[in-house]
Design a protein around this motif. Structure first.
Motif, PDB file in Angstrom:
ATOM      1  N   MET A  91       5.042 -16.095 -20.241  1.00 49.87           N
ATOM      2  CA  MET A  91       4.143 -15.312 -19.669  1.00 49.87           C
ATOM      3  C   MET A  91       4.083 -13.813 -20.028  1.00 49.87           C
ATOM      4  SD  MET A  91       3.925 -14.425 -15.583  1.00 49.87           S
ATOM      5  CE  MET A  91       2.534 -13.976 -14.845  1.00 49.87           C
ATOM      6  N   GLY A  92       5.337 -13.367 -20.725  1.00 50.36           N
ATOM      7  CA  GLY A  92       5.312 -12.189 -21.229  1.00 50.36           C
ATOM      8  C   GLY A  92       5.224 -10.891 -20.310  1.00 50.36           C
ATOM      9  N   ILE A  93       6.096  -9.956 -20.566  1.00 51.65           N
ATOM     10  CA  ILE A  93       6.452  -8.874 -19.431  1.00 51.65           C
ATOM     11  C   ILE A  93       4.916  -8.035 -18.924  1.00 51.65           C
ATOM     12  CG2 ILE A  93       6.738  -6.873 -21.236  1.00 51.65           C
ATOM     13  CD1 ILE A  93       8.412  -7.472 -17.836  1.00 51.65           C
ATOM     14  N   GLU A  94       4.304  -8.022 -19.852  1.00 52.72           N
ATOM     15  CA  GLU A  94       2.696  -7.358 -19.734  1.00 52.72           C
ATOM     16  C   GLU A  94       2.114  -7.988 -18.551  1.00 52.72           C
ATOM     17  OE1 GLU A  94      -0.741  -5.145 -21.706  1.00 52.72           O
ATOM     18  OE2 GLU A  94       0.454  -5.853 -23.029  1.00 52.72           O
ATOM     19  N   LYS A  95       1.887  -9.218 -18.958  1.00 56.57           N
ATOM     20  CA  LYS A  95       0.982 -10.004 -17.951  1.00 56.57           C
ATOM     21  C   LYS A  95       1.801 -10.278 -16.580  1.00 56.57           C
ATOM     22  CE  LYS A  95      -1.403 -14.530 -17.661  1.00 56.57           C
ATOM     23  NZ  LYS A  95      -2.032 -15.591 -18.400  1.00 56.57           N
ATOM     24  N   PHE A  96       3.148 -10.424 -16.685  1.00 57.28           N
ATOM     25  CA  PHE A  96       3.954 -10.850 -15.493  1.00 57.28           C
ATOM     26  C   PHE A  96       3.781  -9.127 -14.704  1.00 57.28           C
ATOM     27  CE2 PHE A  96       7.925  -9.471 -13.512  1.00 57.28           C
ATOM     28  CZ  PHE A  96       8.361 -10.836 -12.475  1.00 57.28           C
ATOM     29  N   GLY A  97       3.892  -8.236 -15.176  1.00 55.48           N
ATOM     30  CA  GLY A  97       3.707  -7.085 -14.459  1.00 55.48           C
ATOM     31  C   GLY A  97       2.313  -6.932 -13.813  1.00 55.48           C
ATOM     32  N   MET A  98       1.209  -7.248 -14.728  1.00 59.15           N
ATOM     33  CA  MET A  98      -0.060  -7.235 -13.870  1.00 59.15           C
ATOM     34  C   MET A  98      -0.224  -8.294 -12.680  1.00 59.15           C
ATOM     35  SD  MET A  98      -2.330  -7.098 -17.469  1.00 59.15           S
ATOM     36  CE  MET A  98      -3.944  -7.102 -16.519  1.00 59.15           C
ATOM     37  N   TYR A  99       0.531  -9.458 -12.808  1.00 58.70           N
ATOM     38  CA  TYR A  99       0.402 -10.180 -11.684  1.00 58.70           C
ATOM     39  C   TYR A  99       1.246 -10.051 -10.486  1.00 58.70           C
ATOM     40  CZ  TYR A  99      -3.260 -13.070 -13.901  1.00 58.70           C
ATOM     41  OH  TYR A  99      -4.572 -13.509 -14.505  1.00 58.70           O
ATOM     42  N   VAL A 100       2.222  -9.237 -10.779  1.00 55.35           N
ATOM     43  CA  VAL A 100       3.568  -9.338  -9.518  1.00 55.35           C
ATOM     44  C   VAL A 100       3.078  -7.782  -8.878  1.00 55.35           C
ATOM     45  CG1 VAL A 100       5.257 -10.365 -10.729  1.00 55.35           C
ATOM     46  CG2 VAL A 100       5.262  -7.975 -11.153  1.00 55.35           C
ATOM     47  N   GLU A 101       2.430  -6.707  -9.700  1.00 57.93           N
ATOM     48  CA  GLU A 101       2.280  -5.386  -8.900  1.00 57.93           C
ATOM     49  C   GLU A 101       1.205  -5.498  -7.778  1.00 57.93           C
ATOM     50  OE1 GLU A 101       3.496  -1.651  -8.792  1.00 57.93           O
ATOM     51  OE2 GLU A 101       4.079  -3.319 -10.403  1.00 57.93           O
ATOM     52  N   PRO A 102       0.212  -6.202  -8.008  1.00 55.39           N
ATOM     53  CA  PRO A 102      -0.719  -6.494  -6.731  1.00 55.39           C
ATOM     54  C   PRO A 102       0.087  -6.898  -5.320  1.00 55.39           C
ATOM     55  CG  PRO A 102      -1.865  -7.316  -8.813  1.00 55.39           C
ATOM     56  CD  PRO A 102      -0.437  -7.017  -8.976  1.00 55.39           C
ATOM     57  N   LEU A 103       1.046  -7.766  -5.527  1.00 56.11           N
ATOM     58  CA  LEU A 103       1.869  -8.169  -4.666  1.00 56.11           C
ATOM     59  C   LEU A 103       2.461  -7.277  -3.726  1.00 56.11           C
ATOM     60  CD1 LEU A 103       3.142 -11.794  -6.045  1.00 56.11           C
ATOM     61  CD2 LEU A 103       0.722 -11.058  -4.852  1.00 56.11           C
ATOM     62  N   PHE A 104       2.726  -6.157  -4.340  1.00 54.62           N
ATOM     63  CA  PHE A 104       3.453  -5.104  -3.649  1.00 54.62           C
ATOM     64  C   PHE A 104       2.475  -4.473  -2.529  1.00 54.62           C
ATOM     65  CE2 PHE A 104       6.194  -4.810  -7.196  1.00 54.62           C
ATOM     66  CZ  PHE A 104       7.183  -4.669  -6.751  1.00 54.62           C
ATOM     67  N   TYR A 105       1.184  -4.657  -2.573  1.00 55.00           N
ATOM     68  CA  TYR A 105       0.430  -4.111  -1.518  1.00 55.00           C
ATOM     69  C   TYR A 105      -0.209  -5.098  -0.637  1.00 55.00           C
ATOM     70  CZ  TYR A 105      -0.301  -0.529  -5.310  1.00 55.00           C
ATOM     71  OH  TYR A 105      -0.357   0.479  -6.223  1.00 55.00           O
ATOM     72  N   SER A 106      -0.129  -4.517   0.503  1.00 52.82           N
ATOM     73  CA  SER A 106      -0.672  -5.225   1.764  1.00 52.82           C
ATOM     74  C   SER A 106      -1.859  -4.532   2.299  1.00 52.82           C
ATOM     75  CB  SER A 106       0.242  -5.570   2.663  1.00 52.82           C
ATOM     76  OG  SER A 106       1.049  -4.388   3.349  1.00 52.82           O
ATOM     77  N   THR A 107      -2.618  -4.899   3.315  1.00 54.16           N
ATOM     78  CA  THR A 107      -3.650  -4.248   3.914  1.00 54.16           C
ATOM     79  C   THR A 107      -3.442  -3.885   5.437  1.00 54.16           C
ATOM     80  OG1 THR A 107      -5.843  -4.060   3.873  1.00 54.16           O
ATOM     81  CG2 THR A 107      -5.195  -6.195   4.261  1.00 54.16           C
ATOM     82  N   ASN A 108      -3.947  -2.948   5.905  1.00 56.70           N
ATOM     83  CA  ASN A 108      -3.813  -2.714   7.536  1.00 56.70           C
ATOM     84  C   ASN A 108      -5.173  -3.077   8.194  1.00 56.70           C
ATOM     85  OD1 ASN A 108      -1.156  -1.311   7.492  1.00 56.70           O
ATOM     86  ND2 ASN A 108      -2.242   0.301   6.651  1.00 56.70           N
ATOM     87  N   ALA A 109      -4.906  -3.525   9.239  1.00 57.81           N
ATOM     88  CA  ALA A 109      -6.229  -4.027   9.995  1.00 57.81           C
ATOM     89  C   ALA A 109      -6.782  -2.956  10.680  1.00 57.81           C
ATOM     90  CB  ALA A 109      -5.907  -5.163  11.068  1.00 57.81           C
ATOM     91  N   THR A 110      -8.192  -2.788  10.414  1.00 55.97           N
ATOM     92  CA  THR A 110      -9.072  -1.620  10.967  1.00 55.97           C
ATOM     93  C   THR A 110     -10.081  -2.068  11.905  1.00 55.97           C
ATOM     94  OG1 THR A 110      -8.552  -0.002   9.240  1.00 55.97           O
ATOM     95  CG2 THR A 110     -10.478   0.291  10.684  1.00 55.97           C
ATOM     96  N   ASN A 111     -10.284  -1.630  13.017  1.00 53.96           N
ATOM     97  CA  ASN A 111     -11.148  -2.449  14.110  1.00 53.96           C
ATOM     98  C   ASN A 111     -12.100  -1.069  14.531  1.00 53.96           C
ATOM     99  OD1 ASN A 111     -12.234  -4.335  15.754  1.00 53.96           O
ATOM    100  ND2 ASN A 111     -10.850  -3.813  17.573  1.00 53.96           N
ATOM    101  N   TYR A 112     -13.355  -1.390  14.304  1.00 51.51           N
ATOM    102  CA  TYR A 112     -14.340  -0.361  14.888  1.00 51.51           C
ATOM    103  C   TYR A 112     -14.721  -0.814  16.233  1.00 51.51           C
ATOM    104  CZ  TYR A 112     -14.322   0.901  10.103  1.00 51.51           C
ATOM    105  OH  TYR A 112     -13.974   1.195   8.685  1.00 51.51           O
ATOM    106  N   ALA A 113     -14.124  -0.240  17.326  1.00 51.43           N
ATOM    107  CA  ALA A 113     -14.264  -0.504  18.736  1.00 51.43           C
ATOM    108  C   ALA A 113     -14.673   0.840  19.457  1.00 51.43           C
ATOM    109  CB  ALA A 113     -12.968  -1.422  19.235  1.00 51.43           C
TER     110      ALA A 113
END
Length: 263
Positions: free
Chosen positions: A101-123
Motif C-alpha cells: 500500500m505504501g505509507i502515503e496511501k495508508f495515511g490518506m485512507y486511514v485519516e478520514p476514519l478519525f472523523y465521525s459526524t454529529n446528527a443535526t435535526n431542524y425541528a
C-alpha cells in the motif's frame, strides 16, 4: 333601535292588542336569535380564518426546516458512503498481504476514519408550535401526527452516529496511536469528508519538519486482527447508518409532498 322596539310593545299593550303583542314578541325573539346566530357564525368564520393563517404559516416554516433536513441527510449519506469505500480499500489490503500500500496511501485512507459526524435535526418550528399548543386547531392533523413521529425517530439517527463515534474512540484511535503520526502530509486529508475546513490542519502539521529518522511500520497495523475487526465493525455500523438515513429520507420526501399538496 332598542327604544324603538320598546315603544311598539308599549303601544300594543296600551291598545289591548295582546295577540298582536305576543306575535310581535315572538318575532322579536326570533330576530334576536337570528342576530346571535349570525354573530356566532361571523366569530366562528373569523376564528377559522385566523387558525388557517396560523396553520399555513406553520407548514410554510416546517417546509423550510424539512428542506434543510433533506440537505443534511444528503450530506450524511455521502459521508457514510465514502467511509465504506475507505474501509473497503483498507480491508482489501489487510486480506491481500502481498499487495503493497505504501505509507502515503495508508495515511490518506486511514485519516478520514478519525472523523465521525454529529446528527443535526431542524425541528425548531415543530417544537415551538408544540409548546404553544396550537395543533388542536389544525385541520391537517394527520400531517402533524406524521411530523411528530418523524421528529421522534431522530433518536435513531443520533444512536447510529454515536455508535460509530464510540468505535472510533474506543478501538480505532488506540490502535492508530501505536503508530507515530509523522506520516501526516499536506495531502493526507485529501479524502476526508467534513463540513469544516480540515485542510489547514494538515498543512500546519506537515509544515513542521520532522527530523526524526522513524520507520512508519503501518504494515504491522494492517496485519493485526484487531484492525481487521475494527474495519468490519465500522463498515457494519456505516451500512446501518445509511439504512436509517435512507428510511428517514423516504419519510421526509413523503412529508414534503403532503405539505406542498396542502398549500
Amino acid at each position: 333601535m332598542i327604544k324603538f322596539f320598546r315603544q311598539i310593545r308599549q303601544n300594543l299593550l296600551s291598545e289591548g292588542k295582546t295577540a298582536k303583542y305576543l306575535k310581535y314578541a315572538i318575532g322579536e325573539i326570533i330576530l334576536v336569535v337570528i342576530g346571535i346566530l349570525i354573530a356566532l357564525q361571523i366569530n366562528s368564520w373569523n376564528d377559522n380564518r385566523k387558525a388557517k393563517i396560523v396553520e399555513n404559516n406553520f407548514f410554510a416554516n416546517v417546509l423550510l426546516d424539512l428542506e434543510k433536513d433533506d440537505e443534511k441527510l444528503n450530506y450524511y449519506h455521502r459521508f457514510h458512503q465514502k467511509r465504506i469505500q475507505y474501509l473497503d480499500t483498507l480491508l482489501t489490503y489487510v486480506r491481500n498481504p502481498n499487495r503493497t500500500m505504501g505509507i502515503e496511501k495508508f495515511g490518506m485512507y486511514v485519516e478520514p476514519l478519525f472523523y465521525s459526524t454529529n446528527a443535526t435535526n431542524y425541528a425548531t418550528t415543530f417544537e415551538s408550535a408544540k409548546s404553544m399548543g396550537i395543533f388542536n386547531n389544525f385541520r391537517e392533523k394527520d400531517i402533524v401526527k406524521e411530523l411528530s413521529q418523524y421528529y421522534a425517530d431522530f433518536v435513531l439517527v443520533e444512536n447510529s452516529f454515536s455508535a460509530i463515534t464510540r468505535i472510533v474512540e474506543n478501538q480505532f484511535e488506540p490502535l492508530m496511536y501505536t503508530l507515530p503520526e509523522g506520516y501526516i502530509t499536506e495531502t493526507t486529508g485529501t479524502l476526508v469528508v467534513s463540513e469544516e475546513d480540515v485542510q489547514k490542519f494538515y498543512q500546519k502539521v506537515s509544515s513542521i519538519k520532522d527530523n526524526r529518522d522513524i520507520t512508519y511500520d503501518y504494515d504491522r497495523i494492517l496485519k493485526t486482527s484487531s484492525f481487521e475487526n475494527y474495519l468490519i465493525g465500522d463498515m457494519g455500523r456505516s451500512y446501518g447508518a445509511i439504512g436509517i438515513i435512507e428510511t428517514r429520507k423516504s419519510i421526509l420526501n413523503r412529508l414534503l409532498e403532503r405539505i406542498k399538496e396542502h398549500d
